[in-house]
Design a protein around this motif. Sequence first.
Motif, PDB file in Angstrom:
ATOM      1  N   VAL A  45       0.902  -0.939  -0.127  1.00 43.96           N
ATOM      2  CA  VAL A  45      -0.045   0.174   0.123  1.00 43.96           C
ATOM      3  C   VAL A  45       0.931   1.292  -0.124  1.00 43.96           C
ATOM      4  CG1 VAL A  45      -1.697   1.268   1.324  1.00 43.96           C
ATOM      5  CG2 VAL A  45      -1.839  -1.090   1.143  1.00 43.96           C
ATOM      6  N   PHE A  46       1.768   1.402   0.990  1.00 52.47           N
ATOM      7  CA  PHE A  46       2.869   2.399   0.879  1.00 52.47           C
ATOM      8  C   PHE A  46       3.326   2.522  -0.658  1.00 52.47           C
ATOM      9  CE2 PHE A  46       7.452   3.188   0.639  1.00 52.47           C
ATOM     10  CZ  PHE A  46       7.457   4.486   1.144  1.00 52.47           C
ATOM     11  N   GLN A  47       3.955   1.612  -1.356  1.00 57.19           N
ATOM     12  CA  GLN A  47       4.502   1.562  -2.769  1.00 57.19           C
ATOM     13  C   GLN A  47       3.308   2.128  -3.714  1.00 57.19           C
ATOM     14  OE1 GLN A  47       3.884  -0.567  -5.536  1.00 57.19           O
ATOM     15  NE2 GLN A  47       5.334   0.575  -6.912  1.00 57.19           N
ATOM     16  N   GLN A  48       2.074   1.539  -3.465  1.00 56.90           N
ATOM     17  CA  GLN A  48       1.040   2.168  -4.532  1.00 56.90           C
ATOM     18  C   GLN A  48       0.610   3.558  -4.197  1.00 56.90           C
ATOM     19  OE1 GLN A  48      -2.001  -0.704  -3.463  1.00 56.90           O
ATOM     20  NE2 GLN A  48      -1.194  -2.277  -4.843  1.00 56.90           N
ATOM     21  N   ASN A  49       0.675   3.942  -2.751  1.00 58.94           N
ATOM     22  CA  ASN A  49       0.465   5.450  -2.468  1.00 58.94           C
ATOM     23  C   ASN A  49       1.386   6.648  -2.782  1.00 58.94           C
ATOM     24  OD1 ASN A  49      -2.224   4.831  -2.220  1.00 58.94           O
ATOM     25  ND2 ASN A  49      -1.987   4.382  -0.087  1.00 58.94           N
ATOM     26  N   LEU A  88      -0.380  -3.870  22.554  1.00 59.13           N
ATOM     27  CA  LEU A  88      -0.916  -2.282  22.742  1.00 59.13           C
ATOM     28  C   LEU A  88      -0.750  -1.799  21.505  1.00 59.13           C
ATOM     29  CD1 LEU A  88       0.021  -1.979  26.240  1.00 59.13           C
ATOM     30  CD2 LEU A  88      -2.323  -2.697  25.253  1.00 59.13           C
ATOM     31  N   VAL A  89       0.341  -2.144  20.836  1.00 53.98           N
ATOM     32  CA  VAL A  89       0.721  -1.544  19.587  1.00 53.98           C
ATOM     33  C   VAL A  89      -0.036  -1.773  18.449  1.00 53.98           C
ATOM     34  CG1 VAL A  89       2.475  -0.862  17.604  1.00 53.98           C
ATOM     35  CG2 VAL A  89       2.926  -0.833  20.245  1.00 53.98           C
ATOM     36  N   LEU A  90      -0.505  -2.833  18.302  1.00 54.00           N
ATOM     37  CA  LEU A  90      -1.421  -3.556  17.027  1.00 54.00           C
ATOM     38  C   LEU A  90      -2.838  -2.718  17.483  1.00 54.00           C
ATOM     39  CD1 LEU A  90      -0.637  -7.041  16.464  1.00 54.00           C
ATOM     40  CD2 LEU A  90      -0.426  -5.287  14.974  1.00 54.00           C
ATOM     41  N   GLY A  91      -3.340  -2.843  18.772  1.00 58.08           N
ATOM     42  CA  GLY A  91      -4.657  -2.179  18.958  1.00 58.08           C
ATOM     43  C   GLY A  91      -4.394  -0.842  18.604  1.00 58.08           C
ATOM     44  N   LEU A  92      -3.424  -0.124  19.064  1.00 55.43           N
ATOM     45  CA  LEU A  92      -3.560   1.206  18.406  1.00 55.43           C
ATOM     46  C   LEU A  92      -3.339   1.673  17.129  1.00 55.43           C
ATOM     47  CD1 LEU A  92      -3.139   4.147  19.817  1.00 55.43           C
ATOM     48  CD2 LEU A  92      -0.784   3.910  19.619  1.00 55.43           C
ATOM     49  N   LEU A  93      -2.511   0.850  16.296  1.00 53.54           N
ATOM     50  CA  LEU A  93      -2.647   0.725  14.675  1.00 53.54           C
ATOM     51  C   LEU A  93      -3.865   0.680  14.246  1.00 53.54           C
ATOM     52  CD1 LEU A  93       0.816  -0.888  13.682  1.00 53.54           C
ATOM     53  CD2 LEU A  93       0.199   1.545  13.481  1.00 53.54           C
ATOM     54  N   ILE A  94      -4.787  -0.402  14.847  1.00 57.53           N
ATOM     55  CA  ILE A  94      -6.000  -0.856  14.225  1.00 57.53           C
ATOM     56  C   ILE A  94      -7.024   0.324  14.586  1.00 57.53           C
ATOM     57  CG2 ILE A  94      -8.216  -2.288  14.688  1.00 57.53           C
ATOM     58  CD1 ILE A  94      -6.144  -4.570  15.240  1.00 57.53           C
ATOM     59  N   GLY A  95      -6.805   0.827  15.883  1.00 55.58           N
ATOM     60  CA  GLY A  95      -7.837   1.829  16.324  1.00 55.58           C
ATOM     61  C   GLY A  95      -7.539   3.065  15.384  1.00 55.58           C
ATOM     62  N   LEU A  96      -6.369   3.576  15.206  1.00 51.31           N
ATOM     63  CA  LEU A  96      -6.080   4.780  14.488  1.00 51.31           C
ATOM     64  C   LEU A  96      -6.474   4.542  12.904  1.00 51.31           C
ATOM     65  CD1 LEU A  96      -2.502   5.694  15.718  1.00 51.31           C
ATOM     66  CD2 LEU A  96      -4.700   6.839  16.165  1.00 51.31           C
ATOM     67  N   GLN A  97      -6.221   3.493  12.310  1.00 57.41           N
ATOM     68  CA  GLN A  97      -6.774   3.213  10.889  1.00 57.41           C
ATOM     69  C   GLN A  97      -8.033   3.430  10.845  1.00 57.41           C
ATOM     70  OE1 GLN A  97      -5.159  -0.262   8.892  1.00 57.41           O
ATOM     71  NE2 GLN A  97      -6.485   0.213   7.217  1.00 57.41           N
ATOM     72  N   LEU A 119      -6.297  -3.884  -0.156  1.00 58.71           N
ATOM     73  CA  LEU A 119      -5.307  -4.333   0.571  1.00 58.71           C
ATOM     74  C   LEU A 119      -4.961  -3.681   2.096  1.00 58.71           C
ATOM     75  CD1 LEU A 119      -3.000  -6.286  -0.132  1.00 58.71           C
ATOM     76  CD2 LEU A 119      -1.573  -4.390  -1.005  1.00 58.71           C
ATOM     77  N   ALA A 120      -5.391  -2.478   2.161  1.00 59.06           N
ATOM     78  CA  ALA A 120      -5.454  -1.877   3.547  1.00 59.06           C
ATOM     79  C   ALA A 120      -6.461  -2.774   4.405  1.00 59.06           C
ATOM     80  CB  ALA A 120      -5.525  -0.602   3.496  1.00 59.06           C
ATOM     81  N   THR A 121      -7.584  -2.882   3.862  1.00 54.21           N
ATOM     82  CA  THR A 121      -8.577  -3.690   4.500  1.00 54.21           C
ATOM     83  C   THR A 121      -7.978  -5.122   5.168  1.00 54.21           C
ATOM     84  OG1 THR A 121     -10.262  -2.701   3.488  1.00 54.21           O
ATOM     85  CG2 THR A 121     -10.873  -4.520   4.779  1.00 54.21           C
ATOM     86  N   LEU A 126      -5.712  -8.831   8.853  1.00 55.79           N
ATOM     87  CA  LEU A 126      -4.621  -9.783   9.702  1.00 55.79           C
ATOM     88  C   LEU A 126      -4.170  -9.010  11.079  1.00 55.79           C
ATOM     89  CD1 LEU A 126      -2.445  -9.791   6.326  1.00 55.79           C
ATOM     90  CD2 LEU A 126      -4.012 -11.950   7.586  1.00 55.79           C
ATOM     91  N   ARG A 127      -4.233  -7.857  11.106  1.00 54.80           N
ATOM     92  CA  ARG A 127      -3.753  -7.349  12.499  1.00 54.80           C
ATOM     93  C   ARG A 127      -4.979  -7.503  13.618  1.00 54.80           C
ATOM     94  NH1 ARG A 127      -3.381  -2.479   9.898  1.00 54.80           N
ATOM     95  NH2 ARG A 127      -1.314  -2.021   9.028  1.00 54.80           N
TER      96      ARG A 127
END
Length: 167
Positions: A45-49, A88-97, A119-121, A126-127
């Motif tokens: 997704v980084f490469q596509q954007n 905790l970091v995964l929870g934060l990444l999920i919440g922020l997204q 792909l982001a979904t 996966l997270r």
Amino acid sequence: MTPSTEAPPAETAVSMAGPRSRPYVPAHRVGVLLCVAATAGDLVVFQQNLAYGLAVSLPFLAAAVVQLALARWVWTAPRTAAVLSAVLVLGLLIGLQAVAVRGGLALGPRDEPLRAGALATVALLLRLAALPCLVRALSGRGRSWAVNGLLVIGTVLWTFGLTGLAG
């Protein structure tokens, strides 16, 4: 008749079937593999954007780097601190997204709202799948801290969404 050296003795040829007869993969390893798969999705997704500018693509690179660092830490040293940090970091990444997509966060030169691409979904799912695996890898007190930390993160993000601070 002479015994053959090629055939094993009859008593060793029979395998004992038990609860661990199948290969066992620890829960933290499954969670790490799911995080690595999510990292691969974030990198694509980084490469596509990248064509839309760094403001749009850099958050995906940052998420990928953080996930990969935590995945390596948990894989090599699955201690409570490593697994708890990953949860905790995964929870934060999920919440922020989720907040960024739902709030319509505008990024890039065109100020287009952030959308959840396919792909982001998949990376988000996966997270989400990695979270219970990593929480399961924790013991009593660590699991309690992880669940309480996820509840705090959820409450803060929900409050941001409710008050309109999220976007």
